[in-house]
Scaffold this active site. Structure first.
Site, mmCIF file in Angstrom:
data_model
loop_
_atom_site.group_PDB
_atom_site.id
_atom_site.type_symbol
_atom_site.label_atom_id
_atom_site.label_comp_id
_atom_site.label_asym_id
_atom_site.label_seq_id
_atom_site.Cartn_x
_atom_site.Cartn_y
_atom_site.Cartn_z
ATOM 1 N N GLY A 13 0.840 -1.200 0.000
ATOM 2 C CA GLY A 13 0.000 0.000 0.000
ATOM 3 C C GLY A 13 0.869 1.242 0.000
ATOM 4 N N GLY A 15 -0.324 4.601 0.293
ATOM 5 C CA GLY A 15 -0.983 5.820 0.772
ATOM 6 C C GLY A 15 -0.203 6.421 1.925
ATOM 7 N N GLY A 18 1.328 3.805 4.373
ATOM 8 C CA GLY A 18 2.335 2.975 3.717
ATOM 9 C C GLY A 18 3.621 3.743 3.444
ATOM 10 N N PHE A 117 -12.634 22.072 14.609
ATOM 11 C CA PHE A 117 -13.256 20.943 13.917
ATOM 12 C C PHE A 117 -14.213 20.252 14.867
ATOM 13 C CE2 PHE A 117 -13.080 18.091 10.294
ATOM 14 C CZ PHE A 117 -12.539 18.910 9.326
ATOM 15 N N GLN A 237 -18.306 4.581 9.507
ATOM 16 C CA GLN A 237 -18.887 5.915 9.628
ATOM 17 C C GLN A 237 -19.638 6.332 8.366
ATOM 18 O OE1 GLN A 237 -16.355 9.658 9.977
ATOM 19 N NE2 GLN A 237 -17.246 9.538 12.003
ATOM 20 N N LEU A 249 -18.239 14.366 -0.486
ATOM 21 C CA LEU A 249 -18.624 15.024 0.758
ATOM 22 C C LEU A 249 -18.969 16.498 0.618
ATOM 23 C CD1 LEU A 249 -16.596 13.952 3.847
ATOM 24 C CD2 LEU A 249 -18.677 13.029 2.884
ATOM 25 N N THR A 251 -19.066 19.348 3.326
ATOM 26 C CA THR A 251 -18.627 19.500 4.715
ATOM 27 C C THR A 251 -19.718 20.039 5.646
ATOM 28 O OG1 THR A 251 -17.155 20.776 6.136
ATOM 29 C CG2 THR A 251 -17.603 21.663 3.976
ATOM 30 N N ARG A 283 -23.136 13.692 13.069
ATOM 31 C CA ARG A 283 -23.248 12.946 11.817
ATOM 32 C C ARG A 283 -24.189 11.752 11.912
ATOM 33 N NH1 ARG A 283 -16.882 12.571 9.848
ATOM 34 N NH2 ARG A 283 -16.633 14.790 9.512
ATOM 35 N N HIS A 370 -18.245 6.397 4.622
ATOM 36 C CA HIS A 370 -17.096 7.275 4.643
ATOM 37 C C HIS A 370 -15.817 6.653 5.199
ATOM 38 C CE1 HIS A 370 -14.977 10.992 4.570
ATOM 39 N NE2 HIS A 370 -14.964 11.179 5.871
ATOM 40 N N GLU A 401 -6.078 3.108 7.706
ATOM 41 C CA GLU A 401 -7.495 2.751 7.794
ATOM 42 C C GLU A 401 -7.710 1.241 7.850
ATOM 43 O OE1 GLU A 401 -10.033 4.838 5.045
ATOM 44 O OE2 GLU A 401 -11.807 3.687 5.630
ATOM 45 N N ARG A 412 -15.210 7.762 14.506
ATOM 46 C CA ARG A 412 -13.980 8.530 14.384
ATOM 47 C C ARG A 412 -14.259 10.027 14.439
ATOM 48 N NH1 ARG A 412 -11.552 11.157 10.347
ATOM 49 N NH2 ARG A 412 -12.763 10.275 8.643
ATOM 50 N N SER A 417 -8.203 10.672 11.192
ATOM 51 C CA SER A 417 -7.747 9.653 10.242
ATOM 52 C C SER A 417 -6.318 9.959 9.810
ATOM 53 C CB SER A 417 -8.666 9.598 9.025
ATOM 54 O OG SER A 417 -8.734 10.860 8.406
ATOM 55 N N LEU A 418 -6.042 11.238 9.571
ATOM 56 C CA LEU A 418 -4.691 11.612 9.146
ATOM 57 C C LEU A 418 -3.692 11.434 10.285
ATOM 58 C CD1 LEU A 418 -5.503 14.750 6.934
ATOM 59 C CD2 LEU A 418 -4.936 12.449 6.183
#
Lengths: 597, 130, 235
Positions: A13, A15, A18, A117, A237, A249, A251, A283, A370, A401, A412, A417-418
């Site tokens: 992977g 991304g 990886g 956020f 999610q 998406l 936002t 959400r 998502h 992920e 989450r 995620s980042l």
């Protein structure tokens, strides 16, 4: 003909996780990355908002607050030791990214800019805190580009457009992976001391998703077929406002600016589901409300979508009804120009894909699949753990992920995620290299490509009675209807039966392209097999969990049940059966409390 | 204000032919504008096409200033054009050696034609008129 | 609406030369061209080969020639083409491997040749925190950070068509992103790399790249700024 390669560490992977793993592993060990896409095509690039880290550049903040927010966001299913580790490591990880050249947006005094956020708060005042570090509205894109650039600088070895298809285990130890080179159709055996899976999520098993075509859960499916359990797969999610049909998406900021959701009768339906905060509910609440409206026949045109209206007339009308004011006490009133300046990218998406100007027309939206909270179970070093006692499988790692540490628990938090990619990508890379330096190669099995060849020949040998596209369509629709935002025992049982039926029919699919070079039909048919397996695991895990928690909402069990269900699900694929087990949640500082915002 | 306190970098760029050729294209282009417009306005507007006779041409070409003007016009316009032709050839000739040979030929053609033109212009004298 | 879709096909294991397959289909004017290709795969010919992933213009996989112009197939809708005849072909200037898949290696090789990564060997700030950069300094290269390496620009460039050794607009854009980053220290090396026949001097300001860019980067401007920097020796 089979090609055999030998590396200390093989990363599957390309991304964010990886690349991060590859960079750190390659500092000490001979490392290669195999990726089914060119690394810059990975889905990390689609993340927009930011990466959460308590730098405190604009106001007081601390990793402890970030930890608590994440625990609470996870509906207390996240492992608190892992969350604490991640939130503390996040700060250095963000500085590392900056040193690598990531072009973060800046504050006036030249520091990394941060913005508020959802769910990130000052734990004392309970008010939103500016914690998300961002690069315009392209944070994920810039992380992916920066990491790829650094990999070029450090001469990381890439096998681009190689699809991993099998994990080689010998006597419970990792021996390597088998991959097919898409450009030639040849099989390659990567003999390795350590393997890191960083293959991303599986949102493509649902009809409407914000996920890339590539997000077919290959990593989870590969390891599950080799007897490794998958953790918390029932938690996925759903974001309530994806563009109709496309899933792209929109936002939450649109609703923050005063956007209102309407059903086909022009009714502001959120009033009935969340009387206090209405359209600004979380959400999962809104996604659930939309589902109920659809079931009541209130969706627009019977096509399962709703309108998100952010035209100034609507915004101002409802702002007046709600008595909404600006911070200085004046009534909240907006102009089209002001809205455009706040959501330029959403306006661009609407323009490109819907041909509408969101300040003049409402946006058709629907819930979109998502993010996978569940995945391959790991500890905080990224080592894969394979049972209720967290026994480590030597040499096998997972990050990003695809992995379930678990830091996201049942839901989450935005920007995490980042953080997950960067922190656990880095530590799995470091740890895998260290493991490889102290380990010997496990001898390859006599015929390492046997299982892959068997899988491929099965895909060519079907009767051809069934079409892969039709099966995929039915699976996605079934999952969206019955294993989506809203679940019931009846629906889940229906879904399980349906998926089993589809798995049977899948055996009659035949790949028509017999070529070797870029046989994308073969690849995509194999991916469909992965998705069917994960769909089944998801539905089975969801059926067993008789409570509602975070992303898993049961109509028949609407409350969270900490007495019976404060535990992680483990699901094994034993031939055709799914076997479930459970392991406790790690709770250190924060005992479970009711989750209200 | 530069918070990174980056030293104003002294960047040393190696000069090379392509850079010079690119600049030559720009400069000759800029020079051609007054030369060509001057020529056109004089001949077509001030004098007018029907008044242009051999006598007129000889008379004008007899002055050193006009000789130089036209030599410049010829050399720059032709040079600009030849450089353009060289660029076009580059799309089709990928072997560096062949391309060098072709470039040299173009240069020689430019030089020869420009020199012949210059000699011709310089040779004009009032006695040639009738 | 009814459309006629012509798709470039070439199977190196079967075909001597490429051909076009024609499909007649009923589509929604709001469908992406990528959706049409997916319909082909699902309902007509599952062997059609193309690259695609995110499907909303951010991963850069599905750059291709549509009615003679480079687009991302996922970022152009049927109605925007203003035609009921749609022809889809692979990118020009790169070797076609199969159907709409081209060999991207020359493109990435050119990209790698301009040192597309931050180079700064100076000590990090003592507090271990970020290197400082003003918003103005960052704005200097903001536009070129948007590049997704889809190759739509480079494969629309006539200079690249004639000679794939030309680094091409995408590589120059990525060099620009670092040359004008106040934290970087290798502008001189990059400018010298680009100061050659197959570097910026091959650009003839055709503007095709700027028109093709799905991210709306002002590519020709970026190339002009690099030329300026080479001539002036200043960034």
């Amino acid at each position: 003909m089979t090609n055999i390669h030998q590396y200390d560490v093989v990363v599957v992977g390309g991304g964010g996780a990886g690349l991060m793993a590859a960079m750190y592993a390659s500092q000490r060990a001979k490392t290669a990355v195999i990726s089914k896409l060119y690394p810059v095509r990975s889905h990390t690039g689609a993340a927009q908002g930011g990466i959460g880290a308590a730098l405190g550049n604009l106001e007081e903040d601390s990793p402890e607050w970030h930890t608590f927010d994440t625990v609470k966001g996870s509906d207390y299913l996240g492992d608190q030791d892992a969350i604490e580790f991640m939130c503390h490591e996040a700060v250095q990880a963000v500085y590392d990214l900056e040193h690598m050249g990531l072009p973060f947006s800046r504050t006036a005094d030249g520091r990394i800019a941060q913005r508020p956020f959802g769910g990130h708060t000052n734990n004392v005042t309970k008010k939103p805190v500016r914690r998300a570090c961002y690069a315009s509205d392209r944070t994920g894109h810039m992380i992916l580009q920066t990491l790829y650039q650094q990999c070029i600088k450090n001469n990381i070895l890439f096998y681009d457009e190689f699809q991993a298809m099998d994990l080689l285990l010998v006597d419970g130890k990792v021996a390597g992976v088998v991959a097919v080179e898409l450009a030639t159709g040849e099989l390659h055996v990567f003999h390795a001391k350590a393997v890191i899976f960083a293959t991303g999520g599986h949102g493509r098993i649902w009809e409407i998703t914000s996920n890339a075509y590539a997000y077919t859960g290959d990593g989870c499916a590969i390891v599950a077929r080799r007897g490794i359990p998958l953790e918390d797969m029932e938690f996925f999610q759903f974001h309530p406002t994806g563009i109709y049909k496309l899933g792209i998406l929109i936002t939450e900021a649109v609703r923050g600016e005063g956007g209102i959701l309407f059903n086909k009768k022009g009714e502001r339906f959120m009033e009935r589901y969340a009387p206090t905060i209405k359209d600004l509910a979380s959400r999962d609440v809104i996604s659930r409300a939309m589902y109920l409206e659809t079931r009541a026949g209130n969706d627009v045109n019977g096509q399962r979508f709703f309108y998100l209206d952010v035209t100034p007339e609507t915004v101002n009308k409802y702002a007046e009804i709600d008595g909404r004011t600006r911070p200085d006490g004046t009534p909240y009133r907006v102009t089209a120009q002001e809205i455009l300046s706040k959501i330029p990218d959403i306006a661009d998406f609407c323009q490109t894909y819907l041909g509408i100007d969101p300040t003049r027309q409402p946006i058709p939206v629907q819930p979109t699949a998502h993010y996978a909270m569940g995945g391959i179970p790991t500890n905080i070093m990224g080592q894969v753990v394979i049972d209720e006692q967290n026994t480590v499988l030597p040499g096998l790692y997972a990050a990003g992920e695809v992995a379930c540490v678990s830091v996201h628990g049942a839901n989450r938090l935005g920007t995490n995620s980042l953080v997950d990619l960067i922190v656990f990508g880095k530590h799995s890379g470091i740890h895998a290299a260290e493991f490889a330096l102290g380990a010997d190669f496990v001898p390859l099995p006599a015929d390492p490509t046997e299982y892959v060849r068997e899988q491929i020949s099965r895909l060519h040998a079907g009767s051809g009675k069934e079409k892969a596209a039709a099966i995929a369509r039915e699976m996605k629709a079934e999952m969206f209807d019955h294993v989506g935002v809203f679940r019931t025992q009846e629906g889940l049982e229906h879904a399980i039966q349906k998926i089993r039926e589809l798995q049977e029919r899948f055996k009659d699919v035949r790949v028509t392209d017999s070529g070797k070079i870029f046989n994308m039909e073969l690849l995509q048919t194999w991916e469909l097999g992965n998705m069917l397996d994960l769909a089944l695991v998801t539905a089975q895990s969801a059926l067993a969990r008789t409570e509602s928690r975070g992303g898993h909402a049961r109509d028949d069990y609407p409350a969270r049940d900490d007495v019976n269900w404060l535990k992680h699900t483990l699901a094994w694929m034993d031939r055709d059966q799914i076997r479930l087990g459970y392991k406790p949640v790690v709770i250190t500082k924060y005992p479970p409390k009711e989750r209200t915002y | 204000m530069s918070v990174t306190a980056k030293e104003p970098e002294k960047i040393r760029i190696q000069k090379n032919f392509d850079q010079i050729a690119w600049m030559a294209m720009r400069y000759s282009g800029v020079l051609l504008i007054p030369l060509a417009f001057g020529h056109m306005i004089l001949q077509d507007v001030v004098v007018g096409v029907h008044q242009i006779t051999t006598d007129y041409a000889v008379e004008r070409m007899a002055t050193l200033g006009w000789k130089l003007y036209d030599i410049f016009l010829l050399a720059f316009a032709f040079g600009h054009g030849m450089n353009g032709v060289r660029q076009v050839f580059r799309d089709y000739i990928h072997n560096p050696r062949s391309f060098r040979i072709v470039s040299s030929i173009l240069f020689v053609v430019w030089l020869v034609i420009s020199v012949i033109g210059a000699i011709t212009l310089l040779a004009i004298n009032p006695a040639m008129g009738r | 609406m009814q459309i006629k879709l012509r798709v470039f096909r070439f199977d190196p294991e079967k075909d001597q030369k490429p051909r076009f397959d024609t499909f007649f289909m009923d589509v929604d004017p709001n469908d992406r061209v990528l959706d049409l290709l997916e319909y082909v795969k699902a309902d007509f010919d599952s062997s059609l080969a193309l690259r695609r992933s995110c499907a909303h213009g951010i991963c850069g996989s599905d750059a291709m020639r549509i009615n003679g112009r480079n687009y991302l197939a996922c970022k152009v809708l049927v109605k925007n083409l203003h035609s009921d005849q749609i022809t889809v072909e692979p990118l020009l200037g790169l070797r076609v491997i199969k159907d709409l898949i081209v060999d991207m290696e020359p493109f990435f090789e050119n990209y790698r040749s301009v040192l597309p990564y931050l180079i700064n060997d100076e000590a990090l700030p003592e507090d271990g925190k970020e290197r400082l950069q003003t918003p103005e300094e960052r704005d200097r290269f903001e536009d070129t950070t948007k590049c997704i390496l889809c190759a739509a620009c480079t494969t629309s460039c006539p200079s690249f068509w004639s000679d794939e050794r030309y680094v091409g607009p995408a590589a120059i854009v990525n060099a620009h992103r670092f040359i004008f980053d106040s934290r970087d220290r290798a502008a001189e090396r990059r400018l010298n790399i680009l100061n050659q026949q197959i570097g910026v001097w091959r650009c003839r300001t055709a503007f095709n790249c700027t028109e093709a860019c799905p991210r709306e980067i002002h590519i020709t401007t970026a190339i002009a700024e690099v030329k300026q920097a080479i001539l002036s020796g200043k960034v």
